[in-house]
Design a protein around this motif. Sequence first.
Motif, PDB file in Angstrom:
ATOM      1  N   TYR A 187       0.595 -13.733   1.917  1.00 58.87           N
ATOM      2  CA  TYR A 187       1.679 -12.828   1.530  1.00 58.87           C
ATOM      3  C   TYR A 187       2.364 -13.359   0.260  1.00 58.87           C
ATOM      4  CZ  TYR A 187       1.386 -11.088   6.374  1.00 58.87           C
ATOM      5  OH  TYR A 187       0.958 -10.573   7.572  1.00 58.87           O
ATOM      6  N   ILE A 188       2.806 -12.455  -0.596  1.00 57.49           N
ATOM      7  CA  ILE A 188       3.601 -12.846  -1.753  1.00 57.49           C
ATOM      8  C   ILE A 188       5.013 -13.231  -1.308  1.00 57.49           C
ATOM      9  CG2 ILE A 188       4.634 -12.070  -3.935  1.00 57.49           C
ATOM     10  CD1 ILE A 188       2.205 -10.229  -4.274  1.00 57.49           C
ATOM     11  N   GLU A 189       5.560 -12.440  -0.363  1.00 53.00           N
ATOM     12  CA  GLU A 189       6.898 -12.724   0.163  1.00 53.00           C
ATOM     13  C   GLU A 189       6.844 -12.807   1.674  1.00 53.00           C
ATOM     14  OE1 GLU A 189      10.178 -10.413  -1.507  1.00 53.00           O
ATOM     15  OE2 GLU A 189       8.793  -9.621  -3.012  1.00 53.00           O
ATOM     16  N   TYR A 214      -7.045  -5.725   5.201  1.00 52.70           N
ATOM     17  CA  TYR A 214      -6.050  -5.467   4.157  1.00 52.70           C
ATOM     18  C   TYR A 214      -5.145  -4.318   4.568  1.00 52.70           C
ATOM     19  CZ  TYR A 214      -4.011  -5.263  -0.493  1.00 52.70           C
ATOM     20  OH  TYR A 214      -3.135  -5.320  -1.542  1.00 52.70           O
ATOM     21  N   SER A 215      -3.874  -4.635   4.800  1.00 55.53           N
ATOM     22  CA  SER A 215      -2.920  -3.649   5.298  1.00 55.53           C
ATOM     23  C   SER A 215      -1.964  -3.131   4.235  1.00 55.53           C
ATOM     24  CB  SER A 215      -2.082  -4.276   6.426  1.00 55.53           C
ATOM     25  OG  SER A 215      -2.892  -4.707   7.493  1.00 55.53           O
ATOM     26  N   CYS A 216      -1.829  -3.816   3.138  1.00 61.79           N
ATOM     27  CA  CYS A 216      -0.767  -3.532   2.172  1.00 61.79           C
ATOM     28  C   CYS A 216      -0.950  -2.183   1.493  1.00 61.79           C
ATOM     29  CB  CYS A 216      -0.737  -4.642   1.122  1.00 61.79           C
ATOM     30  SG  CYS A 216       0.718  -4.589   0.042  1.00 61.79           S
ATOM     31  N   TYR A 217       0.162  -1.520   1.222  1.00 63.58           N
ATOM     32  CA  TYR A 217       0.142  -0.251   0.500  1.00 63.58           C
ATOM     33  C   TYR A 217      -0.171  -0.439  -0.985  1.00 63.58           C
ATOM     34  CZ  TYR A 217       2.476   2.270   4.374  1.00 63.58           C
ATOM     35  OH  TYR A 217       2.793   2.862   5.557  1.00 63.58           O
ATOM     36  N   LYS A 218      -0.033  -1.672  -1.486  1.00 62.39           N
ATOM     37  CA  LYS A 218      -0.150  -1.942  -2.914  1.00 62.39           C
ATOM     38  C   LYS A 218      -1.426  -2.700  -3.254  1.00 62.39           C
ATOM     39  CE  LYS A 218       4.878  -2.543  -3.531  1.00 62.39           C
ATOM     40  NZ  LYS A 218       5.909  -3.461  -4.059  1.00 62.39           N
ATOM     41  N   ASP A 219      -1.764  -2.689  -4.530  1.00 61.91           N
ATOM     42  CA  ASP A 219      -2.774  -3.581  -5.084  1.00 61.91           C
ATOM     43  C   ASP A 219      -2.016  -4.713  -5.759  1.00 61.91           C
ATOM     44  OD1 ASP A 219      -4.601  -4.961  -6.701  1.00 61.91           O
ATOM     45  OD2 ASP A 219      -5.748  -3.168  -7.156  1.00 61.91           O
ATOM     46  N   ASN A 220      -2.133  -5.910  -5.208  1.00 64.45           N
ATOM     47  CA  ASN A 220      -1.372  -7.053  -5.701  1.00 64.45           C
ATOM     48  C   ASN A 220      -2.176  -7.950  -6.638  1.00 64.45           C
ATOM     49  OD1 ASN A 220       1.148  -6.590  -4.063  1.00 64.45           O
ATOM     50  ND2 ASN A 220      -0.365  -6.736  -2.410  1.00 64.45           N
ATOM     51  N   GLU A 243      -5.165  -9.256  -6.362  1.00 70.54           N
ATOM     52  CA  GLU A 243      -6.059 -10.264  -5.806  1.00 70.54           C
ATOM     53  C   GLU A 243      -6.511  -9.799  -4.424  1.00 70.54           C
ATOM     54  OE1 GLU A 243      -5.480 -14.739  -3.982  1.00 70.54           O
ATOM     55  OE2 GLU A 243      -4.447 -14.266  -5.866  1.00 70.54           O
ATOM     56  N   ASP A 244      -7.784  -9.983  -4.120  1.00 65.68           N
ATOM     57  CA  ASP A 244      -8.295  -9.585  -2.815  1.00 65.68           C
ATOM     58  C   ASP A 244      -7.554 -10.302  -1.681  1.00 65.68           C
ATOM     59  OD1 ASP A 244     -10.100  -7.888  -3.959  1.00 65.68           O
ATOM     60  OD2 ASP A 244     -11.828  -9.226  -3.719  1.00 65.68           O
ATOM     61  N   PHE A 245      -7.236  -9.549  -0.648  1.00 69.00           N
ATOM     62  CA  PHE A 245      -6.619 -10.044   0.593  1.00 69.00           C
ATOM     63  C   PHE A 245      -5.162 -10.488   0.433  1.00 69.00           C
ATOM     64  CE2 PHE A 245     -11.104 -11.698   0.377  1.00 69.00           C
ATOM     65  CZ  PHE A 245     -11.692 -10.594   0.985  1.00 69.00           C
ATOM     66  N   LEU A 246      -4.595 -10.349  -0.747  1.00 71.43           N
ATOM     67  CA  LEU A 246      -3.209 -10.762  -0.986  1.00 71.43           C
ATOM     68  C   LEU A 246      -2.268  -9.589  -0.715  1.00 71.43           C
ATOM     69  CD1 LEU A 246      -1.161 -12.882  -2.011  1.00 71.43           C
ATOM     70  CD2 LEU A 246      -1.568 -11.973  -4.332  1.00 71.43           C
TER      71      LEU A 246
END
Length: 233
Positions: free
Chosen positions: A231-233, A194-200, A202-205
């Motif tokens: 990815y969302i986008e 998990y690289s994202c700076y945010k909590d989206n 859902e796990d791994f999203l």
Amino acid sequence: MKAVCVLSGGLDSTVSCLIAKDLGYDLVNITFNYGQKAAKREVNSAKKISEILNAEHVVIDLPFIKKFGKSALLTEKEPPKLDIEELDMRFRTIQTMEEVWVPARNLILFSIASGFAESIDADRVFVGLSGEEATTFPDNTPEFVERLNKALEYGTLNQVKIEAPLCNKNKQEIVKIGHEIEKKLGVEVLKYSYSCYKDNGEDFLHCGVCESCARRKRAFLGAGVKDKTKYIE
């Protein structure tokens, strides 16, 4: 032969953990919750990776760090976004580094991990520092590791050593290394990092647009390894 891995759940720390596993260490993976936005997703990612690698997983809460500075990782500020073509523009990446910088974070986390390692009779702590991030983050550099290890000669009775096997590698190289070890060990863990700076929510999203997501996308693309990240986008 026992080692501690500082496992944020991110790409770099996951590959560092894979390297330690491939070297034959029995692993105890530590994830720190210091109030960062993505803490829940990072913990869940690290837990999943630890299960796959048959490693013990420990979560350490450090709520006091949230009081440090004004990092976009800790506050309501929007994390920085960069297009892929901006990732090598030093003036821009210096700006974004300063936006997410948490004062003395790695110094604190690695010191605690070293004390934990000593307490379980381990003398190695694997960390996911990368050469790509060392271009802007001073606490990702080989010099930082060298000086911290010098301090640990005096700060731990068993002279715990920080191992940063990726500190001269860019993320494209890191993906290649991780993918090769996955094939060798017959496991699949990169897709759970998990690289994202945010909590989206859902796990791994991943959001797909923050700087960290942009680096992840570029790494898989450049390495020629299929990116199974959601990815969302």
